[in-house]
Design a protein around this motif. Structure first.
Motif, PDB file in Angstrom:
ATOM      1  N   ILE A   1       0.956  -1.130  -0.100  1.00 56.81           N
ATOM      2  CA  ILE A   1       0.011   0.011   0.221  1.00 56.81           C
ATOM      3  C   ILE A   1       0.970   1.266  -0.008  1.00 56.81           C
ATOM      4  O   ILE A   1       0.559   2.224  -0.691  1.00 56.81           O
ATOM      5  N   THR A   2       1.821   1.122   0.916  1.00 56.35           N
ATOM      6  CA  THR A   2       2.794   2.364   0.952  1.00 56.35           C
ATOM      7  C   THR A   2       3.490   2.518  -0.648  1.00 56.35           C
ATOM      8  O   THR A   2       3.515   3.870  -1.087  1.00 56.35           O
ATOM      9  N   VAL A   3       4.016   1.508  -1.201  1.00 53.52           N
ATOM     10  CA  VAL A   3       4.592   1.907  -2.344  1.00 53.52           C
ATOM     11  C   VAL A   3       3.583   2.260  -3.350  1.00 53.52           C
ATOM     12  O   VAL A   3       3.847   3.439  -4.087  1.00 53.52           O
ATOM     13  N   ASP A   4       2.544   1.778  -3.678  1.00 57.23           N
ATOM     14  CA  ASP A   4       1.410   2.048  -4.390  1.00 57.23           C
ATOM     15  C   ASP A   4       1.347   3.548  -4.332  1.00 57.23           C
ATOM     16  O   ASP A   4       0.973   4.404  -5.331  1.00 57.23           O
ATOM     17  N   ALA A   5       0.814   3.861  -2.870  1.00 61.45           N
ATOM     18  CA  ALA A   5       0.221   5.454  -2.808  1.00 61.45           C
ATOM     19  C   ALA A   5       1.502   6.137  -3.260  1.00 61.45           C
ATOM     20  O   ALA A   5       1.143   7.511  -3.728  1.00 61.45           O
ATOM     21  N   ALA A   6       2.743   5.837  -2.781  1.00 59.13           N
ATOM     22  CA  ALA A   6       3.828   6.844  -3.242  1.00 59.13           C
ATOM     23  C   ALA A   6       3.945   7.030  -4.751  1.00 59.13           C
ATOM     24  O   ALA A   6       4.274   8.161  -5.316  1.00 59.13           O
ATOM     25  N   GLU A   7       3.663   5.919  -5.514  1.00 57.29           N
ATOM     26  CA  GLU A   7       3.913   5.883  -6.973  1.00 57.29           C
ATOM     27  C   GLU A   7       2.832   6.852  -7.338  1.00 57.29           C
ATOM     28  O   GLU A   7       2.864   7.697  -8.269  1.00 57.29           O
ATOM     29  N   GLY A   8       1.578   6.739  -6.744  1.00 59.37           N
ATOM     30  CA  GLY A   8       0.509   7.749  -7.308  1.00 59.37           C
ATOM     31  C   GLY A   8       0.845   9.242  -6.911  1.00 59.37           C
ATOM     32  O   GLY A   8       0.661  10.257  -8.038  1.00 59.37           O
TER      33      GLY A   8
END
Length: 986
Positions: free
Chosen positions: A786-793
């Motif tokens: 979740i952290t990586v996904d949100a950061a990429e967004g």
């Protein structure tokens, strides 16, 4: 006359160029207000310095002036006598143009802590006189140009905290004038240290921390005779520490920690007569600690988490300046030098996790400087020296897991600055002395698994900062002192397996922060206080194997308990109905007088009479249910017909704007906007789940038009001309295509109402899931994803959108989760496109953000930019790591960021990490926690760009994917394994 220079004209030209420079940038703080175009004498302007004849500008220093815009090289380089340019700590953005090479007389260039992007200009090396170059804390990417090796006079180059890749070029070894080389904290490609750096014979500082270096330390470094500071920490260096390092006779500081170095430390340390600090911790070094290392005038020696063995050299005690000695996690044995601390002003001593034996040296605090004494997990024996009782500087004492015995000196109990006193798993005897009343700073008192006796003194209630009191597995007797209810900060009280008796104090409602209460296996009697039901944060309650009597307090059923055990007491009466559940079946065993619906709890009475009443009640309930269902069905059809009739009048007035190929029409959406499909409501409107005819679902957000009040952003805009702005901004957002941003299918508008149709996220928002009873479903791999996904967004919004988009309200409730717990950034919708001008990107002076997520600089700038989003995202990371909300009554006046920082400092990382997470992921969690702390830095310039945050997270993930574990006789990808839990003992 040929060659004649008009002085007045020269001043005028300088003033003209500086005025053009001013106009090229935004100056929201009016830092350049003294730059008046009617004043032809710029030498008196703020930040401007002229030559001795006062005829031309030679220096320009506008650091920390809050200037915005691209770097105006073509203007500044017209100042032909400019030798020093400092624009650090501003918001200079865009790329650094190659025209910078036209500033031929520059000696000093400082553009650190800005927002510059793109590659480093190869033409920088064409500046023939440049001596100082500082580009720290920007977003430069790409490799370091090979042309940098052509600098002729450069003495300082600092490229720290950028996004540089490639490898460190060998050509840097050609800059023989260089005194300082700082390249740390860049995501370089894996590569070796160029041996050519050994040619930098004038170098004094080499800072290459976390540069993805691999391979061995070059022998050529022995030629760096002037080097004072060598820092190669946090890399992947391997092999032995070369003996040539001991030829660097000027060294004062050497830091090689967090590598994979192995073998024994070389001989020859006696040559380094100026050495003050050695840190080779967290490697694989072996052998004995060289005795000659201890002869040096050391101030700090960190050798922890290696494989050193043998005894600690006696000569270490003779080092007159040693204030830090950290040796934990080795294989050292024998006794500590008996005079350790007598000659050295030791402040921090950590020898935990070794095999040291013998007594604790009585001289440790002879210099009255000792603050931390960490000796856990050794074989120390004997008593605690009475001399430590006068060591009033002590703040942290950990002596657990040894063979210490005897009584604790009374003065130790009352040390005024100690916040952690840990004596767990020894053979201490005696009682807690009344002198504990003087320990006003004590937060953690851990005395478990000893032979302590006697009653707990009344003075324990004077410790107003006490958060944990663990004294289980001792022989304490008597009743709990009445004063213990004065401990308003108490979170854990664990005294199980003792001989306590008497009754519990009645006024326990003061324990508002109590999370764990364990008094099992004692002899405590009387009633369980009714006030237990008011302890709202209590989730662990074990009163088993005591002599409690009376009823189970009714209020206990209102608590959210993860563990409840009242077995084997003398409780009686009816069990509260909410506790008569299967999950609590084993919580009340061995109480023969307790009545409930389970077999074994109070025999049934008058069963026939009860059965008759039961039949009557069931009949009444069935009839009432049938009547209710018939009424609801009738009302539903009447209401649906009414809504359809109402909508049929207005459908022709709706305007549809689609951003993807749609498989539905606005009619299908409008027909389903009723209370039955409502799934959420906020200050900006309502959200509905609409199931389409093809079986797919969408989320529809209904915003009110006319006067639009976006309470989340604080904007209040009237209709009319703003309708066009709404359409333009929605159209911009509709063009966004990214896997980690919620897809906007279309918008539907009328004069009075606006609908935004998004893809539907089955798992709802991260905030709702994380902070609910289902938060345990989010294990660490899921939270990391979740952290990586949100950061990429967010990185996409900041760096890849043209113009960039600042979210302005990043929070866990605005991160939505799909069926596979993939994260999407949501609700960045209307009026959040960054305003742009010909001068570049502006920050926005509007009210934005949610409580607990707002960056601290907002209080005095009232502006938001990308750095504000990064702070808010850092708070989300801390939420994922801690499992806590950004604002919590438990924090008092603090928020989550301050609570984490204080708790880390006082108690360590174990008290920060969410207890629901498996401890085998501790190392990975700590790395992500560090990224969260970087993002929540109080200073915006210290926060990494979102692109860098993504790289750091991805690099951490790629490291884990390379780990293999042995499972069922085969090597499998690393996820989590009990054998991997190597938590630090200190």
């Amino acid at each position: 006359m040929a060659g004649h220079i008009d002085i007045g004209e020269s001043k005028a030209n300088n003033g003209l160029y500086l005025h053009q420079f001013k106009l090229s940038l935004d100056d929201p703080d009016s830092s350049l207000s003294s730059w008046n175009d009617r004043d032809a004498h710029p030498c008196s302007w703020t930040g401007v310095t002229c030559d001795s004849t006062n005829t031309s500008v030679t220096q320009l220093d506008l650091s920390s002036s809050n200037l915005y815009g691209p770097f105006p090289a073509s203007i500044l380089c017209r100042l032909t006598n400019l030798t020093s340019l400092t624009l650090s700590n501003n918001s200079i953005n865009d790329t650094l143009p190659s025209e910078i090479s036209l500033c031929r007389n520059l000696l000093h260039l400082d553009l650190s802590q800005n927002l510059l992007t793109g590659p480093l200009p190869p033409t920088l090396s064409d500046l023939p006189n440049l001596r100082y170059l500082d580009l720290t804390g920007n977003n430069f990417s790409g490799p370091i140009p090979d042309s940098f090796g052509r600098f002729q006079n450069l003495e300082v180059i600092s490229l720290v905290y950028n996004l540089l890749d490639g490898t460190i070029p060998a050509s840097l070894g050609n800059i023989t004038t260089l005194k300082m080389l700082n390249l740390s904290y860049n995501p370089f490609l894996p590569g070796p240290i160029p041996p050519e750096l050994g040619n930098l014979t004038n170098l004094e500082i080499m800072w290459l921390t976390q540069c993805n270096l691999v391979g061995v330390i070059p022998d050529s470094f022995g030629r760096l005779k002037k080097l004072l500071d060598l820092d190669l920490a946090l890399n992947n260096l391997y092999g032995s520490v070369p003996g040539s390092l001991t030829e660097m006779t000027s060294l004062k500081q050497i830091e090689l920690y967090n590598n994979s170095l192995s073998g024994e430390l070389p001989q020859g340390w006696g040559n380094l007569t100026a050495l003050r600090l050695v840190d080779v911790s967290m490697n694989h070094l072996t052998g004995k600690i060289p005795d000659e290392l201890c002869w040096l005038p050391l101030e700090s020696l960190n050798l922890y988490q290696n494989h050193f063995e043998g005894e600690l050299p006696e000569s270490i005690a003779d080092s007159p300046n040693l204030y830090e000695l950290r040796l934990f996690g080795n294989r050292l044995a024998g006794k500590l030098p008996s005079n350790l601390g007598k000659n050295a002003p030791i402040r921090w001593l950590d020898v935990s996790g070794n095999q040291f034996s013998g007594e604790i040296p009585a001289t440790l605090c002879d210099n009255r400087k000792l603050e931390e004494l960490l000796m856990i997990n050794n074989l120390f024996s004997g008593e605690i020296p009475a001399s430590l009782g006068s060591c009033r500087s002590l703040m942290r004492v950990r002596l657990g897991f040894n063979r210490l015995s005897g009584e604790v000196p009374p003065a130790i109990w009352g040390l005024p600055h100690v916040y952690l006193l840990e004596l767990i798993d020894n053979s201490f005897s005696g009682s807690i002395a009344k002198t504990i009343a003087g320990a006003g700073n004590l937060s953690l008192l851990i005395l478990s698994k000893n032979n302590f006796t006697g009653s707990i003194p009344d003075e324990i209630g004077w410790l107003e900062n006490l958060e944990e009191f663990s004294g289980n597995d001792n022989m304490f007797n008597g009743s709990l002192p009445g004063s213990i209810v004065n401990l308003r900060q108490l979170g854990t009280l664990d005294l199980h397996n003792n001989k306590l008796s008497g009754e519990l104090p009645k006024e326990v409602r003061t324990w508002e922060k109590l999370n764990e209460l364990n008094l099992a296996n004692n002899e405590i009697g009387g009633n369980i206080p009714d006030e237990f039901g008011s302890l709202s944060v209590l989730n662990f309650l074990d009163l088993s194997n005591n002599q409690f009597s009376g009823k189970v307090p009714l209020g206990l059923q209102n608590l959210k308990l993860n563990r409840l055990n009242m077995s084997y007491n003398q409780l009686s009466g009816e069990l509260p109905p909410m506790l008569a559940k299967e999950m609590y079946r084993t919580s009340f065993l061995g109480n023969p007088g307790l009545c409930g619906d389970w077999n074994g709890l109070c025999n049934a009475k008058d069963e026939a009479k009860d059965a008759g009443y039961s039949w009557l009640l069931r009949t009444i309930f069935i009839v009432a249910t049938v009547v209710f269902v018939v009424g609801v069905v009738w009302f539903y059809f009447k209401y649906r017909n009414f809504k359809k009739a109402k909508r049929s009048i207005d459908k022709s007035k709706w305007t549809l704007m689609s951003f993807h190929k749609l498989g539905f029409s606005e009619d299908e959406i409008l027909n389903c906007l009723d209370d039955d499909s409502l799934i959420g409501s906020g200050s900006s409107g309502k959200v509905y789940k609409v199931v389409l005819s093809n079986g797919e679902a969408v989320a529809v957000k209904k915003l009110w038009g006319g006067i639009r009040k976006d309470m989340e952003s604080g904007d209040v805009e009237k209709g009319g001309s703003h309708d066009n702005a709404f359409d333009a901004e929605v159209e911009t957002l509709g063009k966004i295509r990214h896997k980690n941003i919620v897809k906007l299918w279309c918008s539907c508008t009328t004069r009075d109402c606006k609908l935004l149709v998004y893809e539907y996220m089955p798992n709802g928002s991260l905030g709702d899931l994380l902070h609910s009873s289902k938060g345990g479903l989010l294990d660490w791999p899921t939270r990391y994803k979740i952290t990586v996904d949100a950061a990429e967004g967010l990185s996409y919004l900041h760096h890849d959108c043209v113009p960039p988009i600042v979210h302005r309200d990043v929070k866990s409730n605005n991160i939505l989760l799909d069926s596979d717990f993939g994260a999407r950034v949501a609700d960045f919708g209307v009026a959040k496109v960054v305003e742009t001008t010909a001068r570049g990107t502006k920050s926005m002076s509007v009210i934005a953000g949610s409580c607990g997520y707002i960056a601290p600089e907002y209080a005095y700038t009232l502006r938001v930019n990308e750095k504000s989003d990064i702070y808010s995202f850092g708070v989300v990371i801390l939420e994922l790591v801690t499992g806590r909300r950004p604002m919590d009554p438990e924090f008092g006046e603090k928020d989550l960021v301050k609570w984490v920082c204080i708790t880390l400092d006082q108690k360590g990382v174990d008290h920060v990490i969410d207890s629901r997470l498996d401890s085998c992921y501790k190392d990975d969690i700590r790395k992500v926690l560090n990224i969260g702390l970087m993002c929540t830095s109080p200073l915006p310039i210290n926060r990494p760009a979102m692109r860098r945050v993504v790289k750091m997270l991805q690099e951490m993930g790629s490291e884990n994917q390379t780990k293999l574990i042995k499972k069922d006789g085969k090597l499998s990808p690393y996820y989590c394994d009990d054998a991997s839990d190597q938590a630090s003992v200190a």
